[in-house]
Design an enzyme around this catalytic site. Structure first.
Site, PDB file in Angstrom:
ATOM      1  N   ARG A 234       0.872  -1.258  -0.001  1.00 49.60           N
ATOM      2  CA  ARG A 234      -0.026  -0.023   0.006  1.00 49.60           C
ATOM      3  C   ARG A 234       0.800   1.205   0.022  1.00 49.60           C
ATOM      4  O   ARG A 234       1.658   1.546   0.936  1.00 49.60           O
ATOM      5  CB  ARG A 234      -1.042   0.037   1.219  1.00 49.60           C
ATOM      6  CG  ARG A 234      -1.818   1.143   1.078  1.00 49.60           C
ATOM      7  CD  ARG A 234      -2.462   1.291   2.430  1.00 49.60           C
ATOM      8  NE  ARG A 234      -3.731   0.406   2.862  1.00 49.60           N
ATOM      9  CZ  ARG A 234      -4.182   0.194   3.946  1.00 49.60           C
ATOM     10  NH1 ARG A 234      -3.853   0.902   5.035  1.00 49.60           N
ATOM     11  NH2 ARG A 234      -5.219  -0.711   3.949  1.00 49.60           N
TER      12      ARG A 234
ATOM     13  N   SER B 108     -12.059  -4.698  -0.132  1.00 51.35           N
ATOM     14  CA  SER B 108     -12.773  -4.327   1.035  1.00 51.35           C
ATOM     15  C   SER B 108     -13.883  -4.268   1.189  1.00 51.35           C
ATOM     16  O   SER B 108     -14.801  -3.357   0.297  1.00 51.35           O
ATOM     17  CB  SER B 108     -11.978  -2.863   1.220  1.00 51.35           C
ATOM     18  OG  SER B 108     -10.547  -2.845   1.331  1.00 51.35           O
TER      19      SER B 108
ATOM     20  N   LYS C  81      -4.761   4.446   8.658  1.00 57.64           N
ATOM     21  CA  LYS C  81      -5.701   4.760   7.196  1.00 57.64           C
ATOM     22  C   LYS C  81      -6.768   5.395   8.297  1.00 57.64           C
ATOM     23  O   LYS C  81      -7.959   4.774   8.851  1.00 57.64           O
ATOM     24  CB  LYS C  81      -6.172   3.558   6.643  1.00 57.64           C
ATOM     25  CG  LYS C  81      -7.260   3.917   5.465  1.00 57.64           C
ATOM     26  CD  LYS C  81      -7.481   2.615   4.669  1.00 57.64           C
ATOM     27  CE  LYS C  81      -8.300   2.920   3.675  1.00 57.64           C
ATOM     28  NZ  LYS C  81      -8.753   1.751   2.646  1.00 57.64           N
TER      29      LYS C  81
END
Length: 387
Positions: free
Chosen positions: A219, A288, A317
Site C-alpha cells: 500500500r 474491502s 488509514k
C-alpha cells in the site's frame, strides 16, 4: 502507402471470416493481390487466404508443398511472405509457419506445438499486429516474427474460454491469463497478512517473511507510477525469495507491470469485475467490504477474498470506518460462511488483539501494518502475532 512512402507495412490478407464466410468480392481480392500486396513489407496469409491469392485449391498446401507455395506468394511482389501453417494437418502435433525473404531467397521456419481449442478468434490479426509492433520497435523481420510467434502461441494457450463459438484470445498472456495456469487462491495465505507502510524497509520485510508472514500487500500512495513500479518490483523480489504471495493495493496497472500475484481494491477503486476482466482468472483479487451486501457483491464479481473492518481505530488509514470486532464477526460468521468466501480482519490489530480477533470473528486471518513495520524486533513480533 505509396504516396507517403511508408515503411514496415504488414498486410494481413484477410479474405474469410473464422467461420468460413467470404469477406471480399472478386474485384476486391484482385485489388488486394495486385495493388496492396506489392506495397507490403510482409504479408501474413493462412492457407485459405494463400489459396485465394494464388487461385488454387487448399488441397495444394500439404507440408511438403509449403516452401513452394511461399515462394509463389513472394512472386506477387511483396518483400517478405509469412505463410502460416495452422491449417496444414499433416502433423497433428505441430504447426509450422514459413517466412520467406524474396530478395535473398532465404526460407525460415517457425514451429510450435498445436493447441487444441476453438478459441482462436482474432488469431491472424493479432499475429500480424504483433509483427508490426516488432518492426516498429526496430526489429528485423525474422526477429519480429519469432517474437510474434511466441506471443500468439501463449495468447492461444492461455485463452479465457469465453463464449460458445470461436472465443477470443488472451491478449495479455504473460500477465493476465497466464493466470489460468497459476495457483488457485489458498485462504491459508490470509493467516498473517502484512500491509506495507513507509516504515517497512526491505530488510524488515524479509525478516517478517522469514518469521512467518503469509501474504504481503503493498500500500503506497506515491503519485509517481514509475516510483510505485520500482518499489513493487523490489518488494516482490523479496516475497518471491520466500515464496510468499505479493499483492498491490488499488493499482491494477502496477500489479501487471511487476507480475504481482494480484491486487486488493477498495470501494472507491476500480470494481472487482473490471479488475478481473483485466487481470484474468487466476490473479488474486481482494475487496474491502464492511457489510454483508458488499461482501455478496464482491463474491458475485469474482473476488477471491474480502478484507473486513476496521476492527479498531488506526492511524495507518485515518478514513477507515470502525465497525468493531463484532461487526467483522457478523460478516464473517454470516455471509462469508454461507458463500465460502475467505475473509481477513483488518484495522488496528496488534500483538495484544490478534488472537482475540481471530477467535471472535472466525476470520481466516488478520491484517497488520504498524505493529510490524514499527517493531524493534520484527521476528519476535510476527511470532507473537501467529501465536
Amino acid at each position: 502507402i505509396a504516396r507517403h512512402g511508408l515503411r514496415d507495412v504488414v498486410v494481413d490478407t484477410v479474405t474469410r471470416a473464422k467461420g468460413g464466410a467470404s469477406l471480399l468480392e472478386d474485384d476486391a481480392l484482385c485489388a488486394l493481390r495486385d495493388e496492396l500486396v506489392p506495397l507490403a513489407t510482409v504479408i501474413t496469409p493462412n492457407v485459405p487466404e494463400a489459396a485465394a491469392l494464388l487461385g488454387i485449391e487448399e488441397s495444394a498446401f500439404g507440408a511438403s508443398d509449403m516452401s513452394q507455395r511461399t515462394r509463389e506468394l513472394g512472386a506477387l511482389g511483396c518483400a517478405w511472405v509469412l505463410l502460416k501453417g495452422g491449417h496444414v494437418m499433416d502433423d497433428n502435433l505441430h504447426s509450422v509457419d514459413y517466412l520467406y525473404d524474396v530478395k535473398s531467397d532465404q526460407m525460415h521456419t517457425f514451429a510450435s506445438e498445436r493447441v487444441v481449442t476453438q478459441n482462436t478468434h482474432g488469431t491472424g490479426c493479432t499475429f500480424a499486429s504483433a509483427v508490426a509492433a516488432g518492426l516498429a520497435q526496430g526489429m528485423d523481420v525474422p526477429a519480429a516474427v519469432r517474437r510474434a510467434k511466441s506471443y500468439i502461441s501463449e495468447a492461444i494457450s492461455t485463452n479465457p474460454m469465453f463464449g460458445a463459438g470461436h472465443g477470443p484470445l488472451n491478449h495479455l498472456p504473460y500477465y493476465a491469463a497466464s493466470a489460468s495456469r497459476g495457483p488457485a487462491f489458498d485462504k491459508r495465505a490470509l493467516r498473517l497478512y502484512l500491509v506495507t507502510s513507509e516504515a517497512l524497509t526491505l530488510e524488515k520485510l524479509d525478516q517478517a517473511l522469514e518469521a512467518g508472514v503469509t501474504m504481503v500487500q503493498m500500500r503506497d500512495k506515491d503519485p509517481s507510477t514509475r516510483a510505485l513500479v520500482e518499489k513493487a518490483r523490489a518488494m516482490k523480489a523479496v516475497c518471491d525469495k520466500r515464496s510468499v504471495p505479493f499483492l498491490v493495493n488499488d493499482r491494477v496497472d502496477v500489479a501487471i507491470a511487476v507480475d504481482a500475484d494480484g491486487v486488493h481494491i477498495g470501494q472507491s477503486d476500480m470494481t472487482c469485475r473490471e479488475a478481473r476482466h483485466i487481470l484474468g482468472a487466476s490473479k488474486w483479487i481482494g475487496v474491502s467490504c464492511r457489510t454483508e451486501d458488499l461482501a455478496r457483491k464482491a463474491k458475485e464479481d469474482g473476488a477471491d477474498y474480502i478484507g473486513c473492518g476496521a476492527c479498531f481505530g488506526t492511524n495507518s488509514k485515518g478514513d477507515a470506518k470502525v465497525i468493531g470486532v463484532e461487526g467483522v464477526a457478523f460478516v464473517s460468521r454470516g455471509v462469508c460462511k454461507e458463500l465460502n468466501l475467505p475473509i481477513v480482519a483488518i484495522g488496528g490489530i496488534g500483538v495484544d488483539t490478534a488472537r482475540g480477533v481471530r477467535d471472535i470473528t472466525q476470520a481466516d486471518g488478520v491484517a497488520v501494518i504498524s505493529c510490524v513495520a514499527n517493531a524493534v524486533d520484527v521476528r519476535a513480533t510476527v511470532a507473537a502475532l501467529l501465536a
